[in-house]
Scaffold this motif. Structure first.
Motif, PDB file in Angstrom:
ATOM      1  N   LEU A 179      22.666  60.422   1.611  1.00 51.36           N
ATOM      2  CA  LEU A 179      23.714  60.294   0.598  1.00 51.36           C
ATOM      3  C   LEU A 179      23.969  58.833   0.254  1.00 51.36           C
ATOM      4  N   LYS A 180      24.036  57.981   1.258  1.00 44.30           N
ATOM      5  CA  LYS A 180      24.271  56.556   1.004  1.00 44.30           C
ATOM      6  C   LYS A 180      23.115  55.934   0.231  1.00 44.30           C
ATOM      7  N   ARG A 181      21.903  56.292   0.583  1.00 42.11           N
ATOM      8  CA  ARG A 181      20.746  55.745  -0.138  1.00 42.11           C
ATOM      9  C   ARG A 181      20.715  56.237  -1.579  1.00 42.11           C
ATOM     10  N   ALA A 182      21.103  57.490  -1.793  1.00 44.48           N
ATOM     11  CA  ALA A 182      21.146  58.004  -3.169  1.00 44.48           C
ATOM     12  C   ALA A 182      22.180  57.246  -3.990  1.00 44.48           C
ATOM     13  N   TRP A 183      23.318  56.916  -3.389  1.00 43.24           N
ATOM     14  CA  TRP A 183      24.336  56.127  -4.093  1.00 43.24           C
ATOM     15  C   TRP A 183      23.815  54.746  -4.465  1.00 43.24           C
ATOM     16  N   VAL A 184      23.096  54.110  -3.543  1.00 42.12           N
ATOM     17  CA  VAL A 184      22.578  52.760  -3.803  1.00 42.12           C
ATOM     18  C   VAL A 184      21.520  52.802  -4.898  1.00 42.12           C
ATOM     19  N   ARG A 185      20.587  53.740  -4.799  1.00 47.82           N
ATOM     20  CA  ARG A 185      19.512  53.809  -5.796  1.00 47.82           C
ATOM     21  C   ARG A 185      20.035  54.197  -7.170  1.00 47.82           C
ATOM     22  N   ALA A 186      21.151  54.934  -7.229  1.00 44.58           N
ATOM     23  CA  ALA A 186      21.708  55.328  -8.526  1.00 44.58           C
ATOM     24  C   ALA A 186      22.176  54.128  -9.333  1.00 44.58           C
ATOM     25  N   ARG A 187      22.366  52.985  -8.690  1.00 44.77           N
ATOM     26  CA  ARG A 187      22.805  51.769  -9.375  1.00 44.77           C
ATOM     27  C   ARG A 187      21.689  50.735  -9.495  1.00 44.77           C
ATOM     28  N   ARG A 188      20.490  51.119  -9.134  1.00 45.66           N
ATOM     29  CA  ARG A 188      19.350  50.207  -9.205  1.00 45.66           C
ATOM     30  C   ARG A 188      18.663  50.335 -10.567  1.00 45.66           C
ATOM     31  N   ALA A 189      18.003  49.260 -10.995  1.00 40.84           N
ATOM     32  CA  ALA A 189      17.199  49.257 -12.232  1.00 40.84           C
ATOM     33  C   ALA A 189      18.005  49.705 -13.445  1.00 40.84           C
ATOM     34  N   GLY A 190      19.191  49.131 -13.593  1.00 40.03           N
ATOM     35  CA  GLY A 190      20.022  49.425 -14.754  1.00 40.03           C
ATOM     36  C   GLY A 190      21.004  50.544 -14.562  1.00 40.03           C
ATOM     37  N   GLY A 191      20.763  51.408 -13.591  1.00 42.69           N
ATOM     38  CA  GLY A 191      21.692  52.497 -13.328  1.00 42.69           C
ATOM     39  C   GLY A 191      21.600  53.602 -14.364  1.00 42.69           C
ATOM     40  N   GLY A 192      22.350  54.667 -14.120  1.00 44.76           N
ATOM     41  CA  GLY A 192      22.315  55.794 -15.034  1.00 44.76           C
ATOM     42  C   GLY A 192      22.921  55.494 -16.392  1.00 44.76           C
ATOM     43  N   VAL A 193      23.851  54.541 -16.455  1.00 46.80           N
ATOM     44  CA  VAL A 193      24.489  54.211 -17.741  1.00 46.80           C
ATOM     45  C   VAL A 193      23.455  53.690 -18.727  1.00 46.80           C
ATOM     46  N   GLU A 194      22.531  52.870 -18.261  1.00 51.80           N
ATOM     47  CA  GLU A 194      21.506  52.330 -19.154  1.00 51.80           C
ATOM     48  C   GLU A 194      20.596  53.442 -19.675  1.00 51.80           C
ATOM     49  N   SER A 195      20.253  54.397 -18.805  1.00 52.53           N
ATOM     50  CA  SER A 195      19.431  55.521 -19.248  1.00 52.53           C
ATOM     51  C   SER A 195      20.168  56.370 -20.268  1.00 52.53           C
ATOM     52  N   GLU A 196      21.462  56.566 -20.079  1.00 50.93           N
ATOM     53  CA  GLU A 196      22.254  57.312 -21.055  1.00 50.93           C
ATOM     54  C   GLU A 196      22.284  56.591 -22.402  1.00 50.93           C
ATOM     55  N   GLU A 197      22.409  55.262 -22.376  1.00 53.97           N
ATOM     56  CA  GLU A 197      22.421  54.500 -23.633  1.00 53.97           C
ATOM     57  C   GLU A 197      21.087  54.606 -24.341  1.00 53.97           C
ATOM     58  N   LEU A 198      19.986  54.552 -23.570  1.00 62.09           N
ATOM     59  CA  LEU A 198      18.666  54.664 -24.194  1.00 62.09           C
ATOM     60  C   LEU A 198      18.478  56.033 -24.839  1.00 62.09           C
ATOM     61  N   LEU A 199      18.917  57.082 -24.169  1.00 62.93           N
ATOM     62  CA  LEU A 199      18.815  58.419 -24.747  1.00 62.93           C
ATOM     63  C   LEU A 199      19.705  58.557 -25.988  1.00 62.93           C
ATOM     64  N   ALA A 200      20.880  57.944 -25.953  1.00 63.51           N
ATOM     65  CA  ALA A 200      21.780  58.005 -27.101  1.00 63.51           C
ATOM     66  C   ALA A 200      21.169  57.298 -28.306  1.00 63.51           C
ATOM     67  N   VAL A 201      20.553  56.154 -28.079  1.00 59.84           N
ATOM     68  CA  VAL A 201      19.896  55.434 -29.180  1.00 59.84           C
ATOM     69  C   VAL A 201      18.788  56.277 -29.780  1.00 59.84           C
ATOM     70  N   GLU A 202      18.028  56.956 -28.927  1.00 57.40           N
ATOM     71  CA  GLU A 202      16.924  57.787 -29.415  1.00 57.40           C
ATOM     72  C   GLU A 202      17.449  58.985 -30.212  1.00 57.40           C
ATOM     73  N   LEU A 203      18.536  59.587 -29.750  1.00 55.94           N
ATOM     74  CA  LEU A 203      19.084  60.736 -30.451  1.00 55.94           C
ATOM     75  C   LEU A 203      19.685  60.374 -31.796  1.00 55.94           C
ATOM     76  N   LEU A 204      20.268  59.165 -31.883  1.00 49.82           N
ATOM     77  CA  LEU A 204      20.910  58.724 -33.121  1.00 49.82           C
ATOM     78  C   LEU A 204      19.947  58.082 -34.096  1.00 49.82           C
ATOM     79  N   ALA A 205      18.715  57.821 -33.647  1.00 51.16           N
ATOM     80  CA  ALA A 205      17.744  57.160 -34.519  1.00 51.16           C
ATOM     81  C   ALA A 205      17.254  58.097 -35.625  1.00 51.16           C
TER      82      ALA A 205
END
Length: 205
Positions: A179-205
């Protein structure tokens, strides 16, 4: 009140500033410029150019449009999260089959069955997404796989703790480490927020 050279008293005012301090203006700010800060210009006059603002939640000033993390790093993080999701599902099923309550394994109870089934569904959904993103190498597919893998790892680890009960929080059990490792990795490489923004840009394009 900021340090000043001499006390100043406004004309017609009965109160004087304390020695060694300058008076404040009507807006509550000092009339002298604070060291390290530039004074504001009057309306209509030009001032120094303000750097562009990052539309991300951080709001940090940037000189150009925000850049997303390397898709390879995001995909590798998703693959690690997938491994955690699969491992905690395996641990939960093993414990549910070995632990007995009321004369039967706890895996026979409907609530425990539902937890294990949901963990398996999330892990297999994330597996399909991660494998597909590894084949296509599309940043949008990678972002989607990252979000699914993060959810499968974090929620799976919490459900696994639920199946284990109190012993899941002890140092002798590895569930709390997942559980602790999953929490740490969820904030690595931009985190989930960055992935959500990328998907939002693609959907709105």
């Amino acid at each position: 009140m900021v340090p000043g050279s001499s006390p100043v008293e406004a004309p017609g005012s009965s109160s004087a500033a304390a020695p060694g301090w300058s008076s404040e203006t009507a807006s509550g700010r000092s009339s002298e410029a604070t060291p390290g800060r530039s004074s504001k210009t009057a309306p209509g006059r030009s001032s120094e150019a303000t750097p562009a603002r990052d539309p991300s939640p951080s709001g940090l000033p940037v000189a150009r449009a925000p850049r997303f993390a390397d898709p390879v790093a995001v995909l590798l993080t998703a693959a690690e999260q997938l491994g955690t999701a699969a491992r905690v599902c395996e641990l939960a099923v093993q414990h549910a089959g070995a632990r007995e309550q009321f004369g039967q394994p706890i895996g026979a109870f409907q609530a425990v069955k539902h937890l294990c089934a949901q963990m398996l569904v999330r892990a297999e959904t994330a597996r399909a997404a991660v494998y597909a993103a590894a084949v296509t190498a599309d940043p949008v597919d990678v972002a989607a796989a990252r979000l699914l893998a993060d959810e499968a790892a974090e929620r799976g680890a919490r459900d696994c703790l639920q199946v284990h009960g109190g012993m899941g929080f002890t140092w002798e059990c590895e569930v709390q480490l997942h559980l602790k490792r999953a929490w740490v990795r969820a904030r690595r490489a931009g985190g989930g927020v960055e992935s959500e923004e990328l998907l939002a840009v693609e959907l709105l394009a």
